[in-house]
Design an enzyme around this catalytic site. Structure first.
Site, short mmCIF file in Angstrom:
data_model
loop_
_atom_site.label_atom_id
_atom_site.label_comp_id
_atom_site.label_asym_id
_atom_site.label_seq_id
_atom_site.Cartn_x
_atom_site.Cartn_y
_atom_site.Cartn_z
N ASP A 263 0.83 -1.20 0.00
CA ASP A 263 0.00 0.00 0.00
C ASP A 263 0.87 1.25 0.00
O ASP A 263 1.82 1.36 0.78
CB ASP A 263 -0.91 -0.02 1.23
CG ASP A 263 -1.78 1.21 1.33
OD1 ASP A 263 -2.69 1.35 0.49
OD2 ASP A 263 -1.54 2.03 2.23
N GLU A 305 0.86 -0.79 -5.19
CA GLU A 305 -0.17 0.22 -5.39
C GLU A 305 0.54 1.52 -5.75
O GLU A 305 1.01 2.26 -4.89
CB GLU A 305 -1.02 0.42 -4.13
CG GLU A 305 -2.23 1.31 -4.40
CD GLU A 305 -2.55 2.27 -3.25
OE1 GLU A 305 -3.62 2.90 -3.32
OE2 GLU A 305 -1.74 2.39 -2.32
#
Length: 612
Positions: A263, A305
């Site tokens: 992330d 991401e």
């Protein structure tokens, strides 16, 4: 069962293969801190020893088939555990449904321990080794992984790298004055240095969480908080942080996770005088994570991401000799697709497709129409300016269209982080509602259904791993009940994060319902895709000139096989003339000539040509 000595030999062989590079990267980044490096190596050895035999065997199986995740037979779904089935045991009980959907790659949204009211949808982690209690236990997660593996389903889990919750033990100790814990974060006695950072660092959430620092009244200090005040940025210049976070990642892979989603990975290195995005040290850290997995769990993949255009995304793949992430999000194609829905003009989407196709074929993207997050309008505005399209005005048009404010709009969504001054609001809503199924009367429903299915066909045509957002397979609509929940009402992303409607999903068995029409259309598309080698990730792909600004054309070639895909992004029929050859319509099995073909409103074609 392998003997301990054999297992240790495997570890030493893998470590030796990358030791020199790992040591060089580590020592360059951490100024020859050999004590920290030797701790890191011993941590890898400990994690390898803790990896159970079934996972080691799975690693070996995948090493024998290194392209397993590039198969056109892979189909993903992302879901929230609580919304989908209550808890982890509930998800396990619903595996037959996922099999019915054809899903063999399951992406679970954040499920590690957070604190209610300060969770940011699960991205403020208070304990990387504990599951949120209402979702189950770490043993439940491991049992789900085992059950998935028995059915050939791979499991993906988010790993929040950039920060911890202020409720994490490290943060609590830092707040209490522990100097070692404070060195894990960015603490300052006053605003002098934070103010210098603020001059060059863009704000992530300028409306809901302005600035990148937070004043802590209790300890009279300032701490870096790029996202929300309760999410404290980790200091990766401290090797202790990298060592411990890598161990946390490997702990999750040892519970059976097959894919780890990194992330907000571009944010993880901070340097004064920069924008603290995509710095070279980020790539060093990502490469070392890749090497750590190569030693301990080589069957595990890293999903990055990286929310940027292809040119800036590509470096996160690394190089063929020194790879970083195995898979990256194709976020720009997603938002450009929705731009095309609102404008009925495919020129920007064609340009985006050409940019992706120009990248090496071994670059693998995760493709989707909707994800758990909002849709941001990070489009190529310098290119659009030639058509007299200006950024702020265009963002307003897109948001007005998709929230139903624009005259004639049939779309229904809501805005997130609305900043009228900058025009930077982002969009929320399910695929079905954004396609108009919420507003559709009897006559309008066909248009909405056709738009929904056409968009999924386009997503499945792209090279990479197609991922459905849970509920899209049965045309689930927006869930407005979040407005009545005090813990959710400030975050409009819960509009498309609602509970899965199992009663509504039962209607998928009736092909006359919207649920059934979408479900069976998608299953037909997914089955065709899995059967046709031209949909392989390493096929040659290029955009076609269709002669229509409303029709996107794509050609996929594998050996002597070719598939031509056409997509009409408008509500009126469009005529296309490509060639005189005859193709087979893969959806109907009927022959079709491409010299004079008319695509119906929101229609599409998958045409196959085979040469002798």
């Amino acid at each position: 069962m392998k003997q301990p000595n054999a297992n240790r030999s495997t570890f030493e062989t893998r470590l030796a293969a990358c030791f020199d590079e790992l040591k060089w990267l580590y020592c360059e980044l951490y100024h020859n801190d050999m004590q920290a490096f030797l701790y890191f190596v011993e941590m890898l050895r400990r994690c390898y020893d803790e990896r159970k035999e079934s996972l080691r065997e799975l690693d070996l199986h995948r090493l024998r088939d290194p392209g397993w995740y590039r198969s056109n037979k892979l189909l993903g779904m992302m879901l929230y555990v609580d919304a989908f089935a209550g808890n982890l045991k509930g998800v396990q009980s619903k595996l037959p449904y996922l099999e019915e959907c054809g899903v063999n790659y399951l992406h679970l949204m954040p499920l590690l321990k957070t604190v209610k009211g300060r969770s940011d949808g699960g991205y403020a982690v208070a304990d990387f080794r504990t599951v949120q209690p209402e979702l189950g236990t770490m043993e439940d997660l491991e049992a789900l992984a085992d059950a998935c593996h028995s059915k050939g389903i791979s499991l993906c889990l988010d790993f929040v790298m950039n920060h911890t919750s202020e409720d994490h033990p490290w943060a609590k100790a830092a707040r209490a004055g522990d100097p070692i814990a404070r060195n894990r974060y960015f603490f300052y006695d006053n605003w002098d240095i934070p103010n210098q950072f603020e001059q060059t660092v863009p704000q992530v959430f300028p409306t809901t969480a302005p600035g990148s620092f937070t004043w802590l009244e209790d300890c009279r200090q300032v701490v870096m908080t790029s996202f929300y005040p309760y999410q404290w940025d980790l200091n990766y210049a401290n090797p202790m942080v990298f060592n411990d976070m890598t161990e946390n990642l490997l702990y999750l892979t040892n519970r059976g996770m097959d894919v780890i989603r990194l992330d907000a990975v571009p944010y993880i290195w901070k340097q004064l005088g920069t924008d603290c995005r995509n710095l070279p040290q980020v790539h060093t850290l990502t490469r070392m994570l890749h090497l750590a997995c190569q030693v301990v769990c080589p069957g595990v993949l890293l999903l990055g991401e990286v929310v940027m255009e292809p040119a800036k995304v590509a470096p996160y793949f690394g190089t063929q000799e020194k790879p970083e992430c195995h898979i990256l999000y194709n976020v720009t194609t997603m938002c450009t697709t929705w731009h095309t829905v609102a404008t009925r003009d495919v020129r920007l989407l064609k340009r985006q497709l050409e940019q992706v196709c120009a990248l090496p074929r071994d670059y693998l993207f995760q493709n989707y129409l909707r994800c758990h997050d909002d849709i941001g309008w990070g489009l190529d505005y310098p290119w659009l300016r030639q058509f007299a399209i200006e950024e702020v005005a265009h963002k307003k048009y897109l948001n007005d269209w998709f929230t139903g404010k624009w005259p004639g709009s049939w779309s229904r969504g809501e805005l997130y982080n609305d900043d009228p001054k900058l025009g930077d609001a982002r969009l929320c809503g399910t695929t079905a509602s954004l396609c108009g199924m919420e507003k559709a009367g009897f006559k309008e429903q066909k248009r909405a259904l056709d738009c929904d299915v056409m968009l999924h066909a386009w997503m499945l045509t792209q090279s990479g791993i197609p991922v459905l957002y849970s509920g899209d397979e049965v045309a689930q609509l927006n869930d407005y009940t979040y407005h009545d929940d005090a813990d959710k009402q400030a975050d409009s992303r819960y509009l498309h994060r609602g509970k899965f409607d199992w009663d509504s999903a039962e209607r998928r068995h009736n092909r006359r319902t919207r649920q059934g029409k979408v479900f069976y259309a998608l299953r037909r598309l997914e089955t065709i895709r899995a059967a046709e080698p031209a949909f392989r990730a390493d096929a040659e792909v290029h955009a076609l000139e269709t002669g229509s600004e409303q029709v996107l054309g794509v050609a996929r070639n594998w050996k002597k096989e070719q598939i031509v895909a056409l997509f009409n992004f408008s509500e009126t029929p469009q005529a296309v003339s490509l060639c005189r050859e005859t193709f087979t319509d893969l959806m109907t099995g009927k022959p079709v000539k491409l010299d004079q073909i008319e695509l119906p409103a929101y229609g599409f074609l998958w045409g196959k040509r085979e040469e002798g």
